[in-house]
Design a protein around this motif. Structure first.
Motif, PDB file in Angstrom:
ATOM      1  N   HIS A   1     -46.030   2.406  11.250  1.00  0.00           N
ATOM      2  CA  HIS A   1     -46.041   3.667  10.463  1.00  0.00           C
ATOM      3  C   HIS A   1     -47.153   4.667  10.438  1.00  0.00           C
ATOM      4  O   HIS A   1     -46.858   5.759  10.643  1.00  0.00           O
ATOM      5  CB  HIS A   1     -45.684   3.310   8.849  1.00  0.00           C
ATOM      6  CG  HIS A   1     -44.901   4.288   8.251  1.00  0.00           C
ATOM      7  ND1 HIS A   1     -45.668   5.078   7.391  1.00  0.00           N
ATOM      8  CD2 HIS A   1     -43.823   4.972   8.382  1.00  0.00           C
ATOM      9  CE1 HIS A   1     -44.999   6.169   7.163  1.00  0.00           C
ATOM     10  NE2 HIS A   1     -43.748   6.001   7.636  1.00  0.00           N
TER      11      HIS A   1
ATOM     12  N   PHE B   1     -28.210  17.841  10.154  1.00  0.00           N
ATOM     13  CA  PHE B   1     -29.219  17.281  11.200  1.00  0.00           C
ATOM     14  C   PHE B   1     -30.502  18.041  10.883  1.00  0.00           C
ATOM     15  O   PHE B   1     -31.598  17.074  10.717  1.00  0.00           O
ATOM     16  CB  PHE B   1     -28.569  17.208  12.511  1.00  0.00           C
ATOM     17  CG  PHE B   1     -29.612  16.532  13.513  1.00  0.00           C
ATOM     18  CD1 PHE B   1     -29.718  15.219  13.648  1.00  0.00           C
ATOM     19  CD2 PHE B   1     -30.808  17.400  14.231  1.00  0.00           C
ATOM     20  CE1 PHE B   1     -30.604  14.733  14.658  1.00  0.00           C
ATOM     21  CE2 PHE B   1     -31.579  16.787  14.856  1.00  0.00           C
ATOM     22  CZ  PHE B   1     -31.642  15.561  15.260  1.00  0.00           C
TER      23      PHE B   1
ATOM     24  N   GLY C   1     -37.110  14.095   7.034  1.00  0.00           N
ATOM     25  CA  GLY C   1     -37.437  12.704   7.378  1.00  0.00           C
ATOM     26  C   GLY C   1     -38.930  12.805   8.013  1.00  0.00           C
ATOM     27  O   GLY C   1     -39.663  12.088   7.602  1.00  0.00           O
TER      28      GLY C   1
ATOM     29  N   SER D   1     -42.831  10.863   7.164  1.00  0.00           N
ATOM     30  CA  SER D   1     -43.718  10.367   8.241  1.00  0.00           C
ATOM     31  C   SER D   1     -45.048  11.060   8.091  1.00  0.00           C
ATOM     32  O   SER D   1     -45.959  10.582   8.069  1.00  0.00           O
ATOM     33  CB  SER D   1     -43.115  10.401   9.495  1.00  0.00           C
ATOM     34  OG  SER D   1     -41.896   9.963   9.694  1.00  0.00           O
TER      35      SER D   1
ATOM     36  N   LYS E   1     -36.546  14.470  -0.486  1.00  0.00           N
ATOM     37  CA  LYS E   1     -36.068  12.930  -0.480  1.00  0.00           C
ATOM     38  C   LYS E   1     -34.570  13.363  -0.943  1.00  0.00           C
ATOM     39  O   LYS E   1     -33.693  12.499  -0.497  1.00  0.00           O
ATOM     40  CB  LYS E   1     -37.014  12.183  -1.404  1.00  0.00           C
ATOM     41  CG  LYS E   1     -36.354  10.978  -1.699  1.00  0.00           C
ATOM     42  CD  LYS E   1     -36.432   9.883  -0.217  1.00  0.00           C
ATOM     43  CE  LYS E   1     -35.974   8.608  -0.730  1.00  0.00           C
ATOM     44  NZ  LYS E   1     -35.076   8.069   0.467  1.00  0.00           N
TER      45      LYS E   1
ATOM     46  N   HIS F   1     -32.585  14.501   1.891  1.00  0.00           N
ATOM     47  CA  HIS F   1     -32.401  13.319   2.778  1.00  0.00           C
ATOM     48  C   HIS F   1     -31.163  12.341   2.434  1.00  0.00           C
ATOM     49  O   HIS F   1     -30.495  11.994   3.201  1.00  0.00           O
ATOM     50  CB  HIS F   1     -33.710  12.669   3.197  1.00  0.00           C
ATOM     51  CG  HIS F   1     -33.824  12.148   4.454  1.00  0.00           C
ATOM     52  ND1 HIS F   1     -34.323  12.758   5.413  1.00  0.00           N
ATOM     53  CD2 HIS F   1     -33.434  10.916   4.934  1.00  0.00           C
ATOM     54  CE1 HIS F   1     -34.097  11.718   6.591  1.00  0.00           C
ATOM     55  NE2 HIS F   1     -33.739  10.741   6.155  1.00  0.00           N
TER      56      HIS F   1
ATOM     57  N   SER G   1     -27.209  12.700   3.939  1.00  0.00           N
ATOM     58  CA  SER G   1     -26.857  11.793   4.926  1.00  0.00           C
ATOM     59  C   SER G   1     -25.388  11.424   4.975  1.00  0.00           C
ATOM     60  O   SER G   1     -24.777  11.101   5.858  1.00  0.00           O
ATOM     61  CB  SER G   1     -27.461  10.286   4.558  1.00  0.00           C
ATOM     62  OG  SER G   1     -27.187  10.020   3.364  1.00  0.00           O
TER      63      SER G   1
ATOM     64  N   THR H   1     -23.001  11.654   8.375  1.00  0.00           N
ATOM     65  CA  THR H   1     -22.220  10.432   8.762  1.00  0.00           C
ATOM     66  C   THR H   1     -20.811  10.848   8.982  1.00  0.00           C
ATOM     67  O   THR H   1     -20.313  10.404  10.142  1.00  0.00           O
ATOM     68  CB  THR H   1     -22.269   9.476   7.808  1.00  0.00           C
ATOM     69  OG1 THR H   1     -23.763   9.155   7.397  1.00  0.00           O
ATOM     70  CG2 THR H   1     -21.741   8.001   8.345  1.00  0.00           C
TER      71      THR H   1
ATOM     72  N   ALA I   1     -27.667   6.265  10.759  1.00  0.00           N
ATOM     73  CA  ALA I   1     -26.941   6.106   9.642  1.00  0.00           C
ATOM     74  C   ALA I   1     -26.796   4.703   9.061  1.00  0.00           C
ATOM     75  O   ALA I   1     -27.532   4.519   7.892  1.00  0.00           O
ATOM     76  CB  ALA I   1     -25.578   6.482   9.857  1.00  0.00           C
TER      77      ALA I   1
ATOM     78  N   GLN J   1     -36.495   0.414   9.221  1.00  0.00           N
ATOM     79  CA  GLN J   1     -37.194   1.530   9.112  1.00  0.00           C
ATOM     80  C   GLN J   1     -38.068   1.650  10.541  1.00  0.00           C
ATOM     81  O   GLN J   1     -37.863   2.956  10.809  1.00  0.00           O
ATOM     82  CB  GLN J   1     -38.390   1.114   8.009  1.00  0.00           C
ATOM     83  CG  GLN J   1     -39.188   2.550   7.518  1.00  0.00           C
ATOM     84  CD  GLN J   1     -40.222   2.752   8.924  1.00  0.00           C
ATOM     85  OE1 GLN J   1     -40.645   1.778   9.585  1.00  0.00           O
ATOM     86  NE2 GLN J   1     -40.816   4.025   8.969  1.00  0.00           N
TER      87      GLN J   1
ATOM     88  N   HIS K   1     -35.090   2.962  12.455  1.00  0.00           N
ATOM     89  CA  HIS K   1     -34.565   4.498  11.925  1.00  0.00           C
ATOM     90  C   HIS K   1     -35.647   5.357  12.372  1.00  0.00           C
ATOM     91  O   HIS K   1     -35.258   6.428  13.005  1.00  0.00           O
ATOM     92  CB  HIS K   1     -34.638   4.417  10.340  1.00  0.00           C
ATOM     93  CG  HIS K   1     -33.887   5.530   9.802  1.00  0.00           C
ATOM     94  ND1 HIS K   1     -32.749   5.777   9.746  1.00  0.00           N
ATOM     95  CD2 HIS K   1     -34.789   6.761   9.148  1.00  0.00           C
ATOM     96  CE1 HIS K   1     -32.480   6.753   9.020  1.00  0.00           C
ATOM     97  NE2 HIS K   1     -33.724   7.502   8.786  1.00  0.00           N
TER      98      HIS K   1
HETATM   99  C1  HEM Z   1     -26.786   8.676   7.675  1.00  0.00           C
HETATM  100  C2  HEM Z   1     -28.176   9.221   7.906  1.00  0.00           C
HETATM  101  C3  HEM Z   1     -29.322   8.804   7.203  1.00  0.00           C
HETATM  102  C4  HEM Z   1     -29.602   8.138   6.202  1.00  0.00           C
HETATM  103  C5  HEM Z   1     -28.874   7.196   5.464  1.00  0.00           C
HETATM  104  C6  HEM Z   1     -31.107   8.022   6.143  1.00  0.00           C
HETATM  105  C7  HEM Z   1     -32.044   7.430   5.216  1.00  0.00           C
HETATM  106  C8  HEM Z   1     -33.149   7.710   5.121  1.00  0.00           C
HETATM  107  C9  HEM Z   1     -33.812   6.646   4.177  1.00  0.00           C
HETATM  108  C10 HEM Z   1     -33.565   6.082   2.903  1.00  0.00           C
HETATM  109  C11 HEM Z   1     -35.312   6.627   4.737  1.00  0.00           C
HETATM  110  C12 HEM Z   1     -36.592   6.388   4.129  1.00  0.00           C
HETATM  111  C13 HEM Z   1     -36.906   7.170   2.721  1.00  0.00           C
HETATM  112  C14 HEM Z   1     -38.186   6.625   2.233  1.00  0.00           C
HETATM  113  O1  HEM Z   1     -39.063   6.209   2.759  1.00  0.00           O
HETATM  114  O2  HEM Z   1     -38.337   7.110   0.828  1.00  0.00           O
HETATM  115  C15 HEM Z   1     -35.337   7.622   5.724  1.00  0.00           C
HETATM  116  C16 HEM Z   1     -36.429   7.990   6.384  1.00  0.00           C
HETATM  117  C17 HEM Z   1     -36.580   8.733   7.573  1.00  0.00           C
HETATM  118  N1  HEM Z   1     -35.504   9.468   8.095  1.00  0.00           N
HETATM  119 FE1  HEM Z   1     -33.478   9.071   7.687  1.00  0.00          FE
HETATM  120  N2  HEM Z   1     -31.469   9.016   7.286  1.00  0.00           N
HETATM  121  C18 HEM Z   1     -30.469   9.547   7.835  1.00  0.00           C
HETATM  122  C19 HEM Z   1     -30.592  10.304   8.987  1.00  0.00           C
HETATM  123  C20 HEM Z   1     -31.683  10.786   9.623  1.00  0.00           C
HETATM  124  C21 HEM Z   1     -31.761  11.697  10.647  1.00  0.00           C
HETATM  125  C22 HEM Z   1     -30.529  12.222  11.149  1.00  0.00           C
HETATM  126  C23 HEM Z   1     -33.117  11.728  10.968  1.00  0.00           C
HETATM  127  C24 HEM Z   1     -33.743  12.602  11.851  1.00  0.00           C
HETATM  128  C25 HEM Z   1     -33.263  13.386  12.937  1.00  0.00           C
HETATM  129  C26 HEM Z   1     -33.858  10.853   9.966  1.00  0.00           C
HETATM  130  C27 HEM Z   1     -35.072  10.893  10.061  1.00  0.00           C
HETATM  131  C28 HEM Z   1     -35.903   9.941   9.300  1.00  0.00           C
HETATM  132  C29 HEM Z   1     -37.300   9.918   9.174  1.00  0.00           C
HETATM  133  C30 HEM Z   1     -38.265  10.529  10.407  1.00  0.00           C
HETATM  134  C31 HEM Z   1     -37.679   9.081   8.288  1.00  0.00           C
HETATM  135  C32 HEM Z   1     -39.087   8.827   7.809  1.00  0.00           C
HETATM  136  C33 HEM Z   1     -39.423   7.252   8.669  1.00  0.00           C
HETATM  137  C34 HEM Z   1     -40.887   6.932   7.917  1.00  0.00           C
HETATM  138  O3  HEM Z   1     -41.800   7.666   8.460  1.00  0.00           O
HETATM  139  O4  HEM Z   1     -40.766   5.954   7.276  1.00  0.00           O
HETATM  140  N3  HEM Z   1     -33.078  10.391   9.288  1.00  0.00           N
HETATM  141  N4  HEM Z   1     -34.047   8.028   6.206  1.00  0.00           N
END
Ligand code: HEM
Length: 311
Positions: A90, A148, A155, A159, A182, A185, A189, A193, A253, A275, A278
């Motif tokens: 990470h 998106f 997202g 990071s 947050k 995000h 979602s 989806t 998703a 994670q 993802h």
């Molecule tokens: C259904 C779609 C999605 C769901 C349910 C979802 C859910 C989540 C969750 C729960 C986290 C963790 C948040 C936290 O640590 O507090 C996360 C992190 C993240 N998501 Fe998503 N997300 C979705 C779609 C996307 C998309 C489309 C992108 C980018 C194109 C994305 C990029 C990221 C990134 C970059 C992180 C941070 C990862 C990290 O550094 O730990 N996500 N997402």
């Protein structure tokens, strides 16, 4: 006489101290179990014993767990060494991967644009317009695209926000922004989806690869060189984008919901894996969508609403 008495008191005190140390040393040693692992529930576990236990064993040792009296026994897990490998990803590998994928894609597109410029219409506009996507399809596209963009920004904030934005915004503003990010995000979602599922259903029939795609690729697709190879509703490049959205979207998703609803579908090791997948798929997805946005905007003529040619 008084001096003798003082000396006797000193000797008694020294003997008492020696006795305490002598008893305490075996008691301390008992904090290690017979298999040489640390008993973290011992009355006085020493920090260095815990740290030494973490160093021993393959992959940095085993988890250190104790007893808790609340129903959630997972909270008795004091230290989980696999978390260190996750943190290394990470804080290290993910940053490099994202920088190379996203900044690399931007750099490639800038160079490409400077060399190739906008791909022009060969014979200008015909003056006729045809409905290629109906209002529902366009609505689904823009709902998914809008979600998106917000998901990508919020997202990436998870990071990189701490290193890039916190110094600029200050702690309070960054905390407020990240909290809203947050929420966005999490909640966006769901429409994202839905959009991916609708795209899968609406356009799958037109996106099955076929022989025409091979010929299209061999002729450079019209963007490399000045050829204009034929295609059905979607050319091979558009089909690639379609499958990136459907498969990449399905992947973020699925893994995202594992993270959003912790411990419902998997344990801590599964969530760490979710994670990693993802974040990795997300940054590659963002890079691919930057290329899609480029071709759909400044990379190719005709992106704006078709206007009848002047008479
Ligand atoms: C259904 C779609 C999605 C769901 C349910 C979802 C859910 C989540 C969750 C729960 C986290 C963790 C948040 C936290 O640590 O507090 C996360 C992190 C993240 N998501 Fe998503 N997300 C979705 C779609 C996307 C998309 C489309 C992108 C980018 C194109 C994305 C990029 C990221 C990134 C970059 C992180 C941070 C990862 C990290 O550094 O730990 N996500 N997402």
């Amino acid at each position: 006489m008084a001096g003798l008495f003082a000396n006797a008191r000193f000797i008694v005190a020294a003997l008492a101290l020696a006795l305490i140390v002598g008893v305490a040393a075996p008691a301390g040693a008992q904090q290690r179990n017979s298999d040489n692992s640390v008993n973290p529930t011992a009355s006085a576990v020493k920090e260095d014993q815990l740290l030494n236990a973490l160093k021993s064993g393959p992959g940095g040792g085993d988890s250190i767990s104790g007893r808790v009296s609340i129903p959630d026994q997972k909270s008795g897990n004091l230290i989980q060494p696999a978390g260190q490998a996750w943190r290394a990803f990470h804080e290290g590998a993910l940053h490099w991967l994202a920088a190379i994928a996203i900044l690399g894609m931007l750099a490639v597109l800038v160079v490409f644009y400077l060399m190739r410029g906008m791909v022009k219409l060969e014979n200008g506009r015909s003056g006729r317009s045809i409905v290629r996507f109906n209002a529902f399809e366009r609505g689904v596209h823009w709902m998914t695209a809008g979600c998106f963009i917000v998901l990508a920004i919020t997202g990436l904030n998870i990071s990189f926000g701490k290193s890039l934005l916190l110094p600029l915004f200050g702690a309070d503003a960054f905390a407020a922004w990240s909290q809203w990010g947050k929420y966005a995000h999490n909640y966006l979602s769901f429409p994202f989806t839905l959009g991916v599922v609708l795209m899968l259903l609406m356009w799958v029939a037109n996106n099955i690869p076929n022989g025409v795609d091979i010929a299209w690729i061999k002729r450079g697709g019209g963007i490399v060189g000045n050829d204009h190879p034929p295609a059905y509703k979607f050319n091979a490049g558009q089909k690639v984008i379609y499958w990136i959205v459907v498969l990449g979207g399905g992947c973020v998703a699925t893994t995202g919901y594992f993270l959003m609803f912790p411990f419902y579908g998997t344990d801590i090791a599964g969530m760490q894996l979710a994670q990693v997948i993802h974040a990795t798929v997300a940054v590659l997805f963002i890079a691919a969508m930057i290329a899609h946005i480029y071709i759909g905007s400044i990379g190719m003529d005709g992106f704006s609403r078709s206007r009848p040619a002047a008479a």
